[in-house]
Design an enzyme around this catalytic site. Structure first.
Site, PDB file in Angstrom:
ATOM      1  N   LYS A 174      37.948  50.751  39.181  1.00  0.00           N
ATOM      2  CA  LYS A 174      36.939  49.956  38.521  1.00  0.00           C
ATOM      3  C   LYS A 174      35.610  50.368  38.306  1.00  0.00           C
ATOM      4  CE  LYS A 174      39.891  45.947  40.041  1.00  0.00           C
ATOM      5  NZ  LYS A 174      40.133  45.069  40.888  1.00  0.00           N
ATOM      6  N   GLN A 222      38.160  42.343  46.495  1.00  0.00           N
ATOM      7  CA  GLN A 222      39.387  43.092  46.148  1.00  0.00           C
ATOM      8  C   GLN A 222      40.540  42.594  46.941  1.00  0.00           C
ATOM      9  OE1 GLN A 222      39.942  45.198  43.549  1.00  0.00           O
ATOM     10  NE2 GLN A 222      42.290  45.245  44.265  1.00  0.00           N
ATOM     11  N   ASP A 228      36.636  37.458  38.298  1.00  0.00           N
ATOM     12  CA  ASP A 228      38.103  37.567  38.389  1.00  0.00           C
ATOM     13  C   ASP A 228      38.808  36.222  37.861  1.00  0.00           C
ATOM     14  OD1 ASP A 228      39.312  39.776  39.514  1.00  0.00           O
ATOM     15  OD2 ASP A 228      38.551  39.476  41.367  1.00  0.00           O
TER      16      ASP A 228
HETATM   17  N1  GUN Z   1      44.317  42.757  43.596  1.00  0.00           N
HETATM   18  C1  GUN Z   1      45.381  42.778  42.631  1.00  0.00           C
HETATM   19  N2  GUN Z   1      44.825  42.319  41.553  1.00  0.00           N
HETATM   20  C2  GUN Z   1      43.590  41.931  41.626  1.00  0.00           C
HETATM   21  C3  GUN Z   1      42.532  41.537  40.757  1.00  0.00           C
HETATM   22  O1  GUN Z   1      42.744  41.448  39.531  1.00  0.00           O
HETATM   23  N3  GUN Z   1      41.428  41.245  41.260  1.00  0.00           N
HETATM   24  C4  GUN Z   1      41.039  41.280  42.720  1.00  0.00           C
HETATM   25  N4  GUN Z   1      40.153  40.973  43.061  1.00  0.00           N
HETATM   26  N5  GUN Z   1      41.984  41.669  43.460  1.00  0.00           N
HETATM   27  C5  GUN Z   1      43.160  42.203  42.878  1.00  0.00           C
END
Ligand code: GUN
Length: 292
Positions: free
Chosen positions: A32, A76, A99
């Site tokens: 990311k 996350q 998110d």
């Molecule tokens: N863990 C798995 N997918 C995601 C996501 O899209 N966002 C976040 N913050 N954690 C995740």
């Protein structure tokens, strides 16, 4: 995004909060922030110890949320078991929640009519999948979409967004009876279960579109040989790393039946990252009072 970011305004800033040392989560966060750099977003990772207490974590999040130069915050997932996920996600302001996991954003997403609300960030994976379907000119209105998996991150928001596109939506889960028969009704099948190669040809109607959201690591060489017969590149990758990344779909056996299918890796994964950047840019422009 590059052009829009370069065109002016303050550089957007995204802070990814990584609690603990789960290697898969660390990999996702690294990809990311790498992608942020590519388009000119300031992507920062806040690494916190696995045994952090709730108060300390909440203080970090509040400080970030009060910083006017922070446009987006993502925590996350999954978090270590001692931390209450819901309470933590609810503590981030809906405006910085790139998110789309805050209950207010979840509520707005479900209330939205077809067309959707351009101002609300919706979860990156399902939003990216909608973009992918649009980009490939796949007709959605009136078609039957079957989603396997009911998670808050993928399955449920995927249902909301496909509904917004006028699909007929079915959501399946571990208690669904005769899963293959239900899946065979799908024009569009979205697999988001988290079980390697669980979706086989018996789940897929001829000509269906299959979206594979799974990212699973398998450590058994014989299993890799079974799933990817004759695929030397796969085995070489396994021998190098000691694992192979496979989706929820048995790609080798399913792909010939489909009219379109996403691969794993290099399918929905990078799409999610790209959509997160779009969400961040959107939050930043809104924060700065610029037109989206
Ligand atoms: N863990 C798995 N997918 C995601 C996501 O899209 N966002 C976040 N913050 N954690 C995740």
């Amino acid at each position: 995004m590059k052009a829009l970011i370069a065109a002016g305004g303050r550089q957007p800033r995204l802070v990814a909060v990584l609690v603990g040392e789960d290697p898969a989560s660390a990999t996702y966060v690294a990809s990311k922030t790498r992608a942020c750099k590519e388009v000119g977003i300031d992507g920062v990772t806040l690494r916190l110890p696995p045994d952090i207490d709730l108060d300390t974590l909440m203080t970090h999040l509040r400080d970030l949320d009060e910083d006017p130069e922070v446009d987006g915050i993502l925590v996350q997932l999954p978090l270590p078991a001692h931390l209450p996920e819901r309470q933590i996600l609810e503590s981030i302001r809906p405006e910085t929640d790139v998110d789309g996991f805050h209950p207010e954003n979840v509520g707005r997403m479900w209330l939205d009519k077809p067309g959707g609300s351009p101002s609300v960030c919706t979860p990156a994976t399902p939003t990216g999948i909608i973009e992918l379907l649009h980009h490939n000119k796949i007709e959605l209105s009136g078609r039957h979409a079957v989603i396997v998996g009911r998670s808050a991150i993928v399955g449920k928001p995927m249902a909301a967004l496909l509904l917004r596109e006028n699909c007929t939506v079915t959501v399946c889960h571990s208690r669904t009876r005769d899963l293959p028969a239900v899946c065979r009704l799908a024009d569009i099948l979205v697999a988001a279960i988290g079980r390697p190669a669980m979706i086989g040809p018996e789940h897929v109607a001829d000509g269906a579109i299959v979206i594979d959201v799974g990212i699973n690591r398998i450590n058994d060489r014989a299993e890799v040989e079974r799933l990817f017969p004759g695929n030397r590149k796969r085995l070489a990758g396994f021998d190098r790393r000691g694992y192979s990344v496979v989706g929820d779909v048995d790609y080798h056996r399913v792909a010939p039946k489909t009219s379109a299918i996403t691969p794993v890796p290099r399918g929905v994964g990078p799409l999610t990252v790209a959509q997160l950047l779009v969400n961040t840019l959107k939050a930043s422009r809104r924060q700065q009072g610029l037109k989206s």
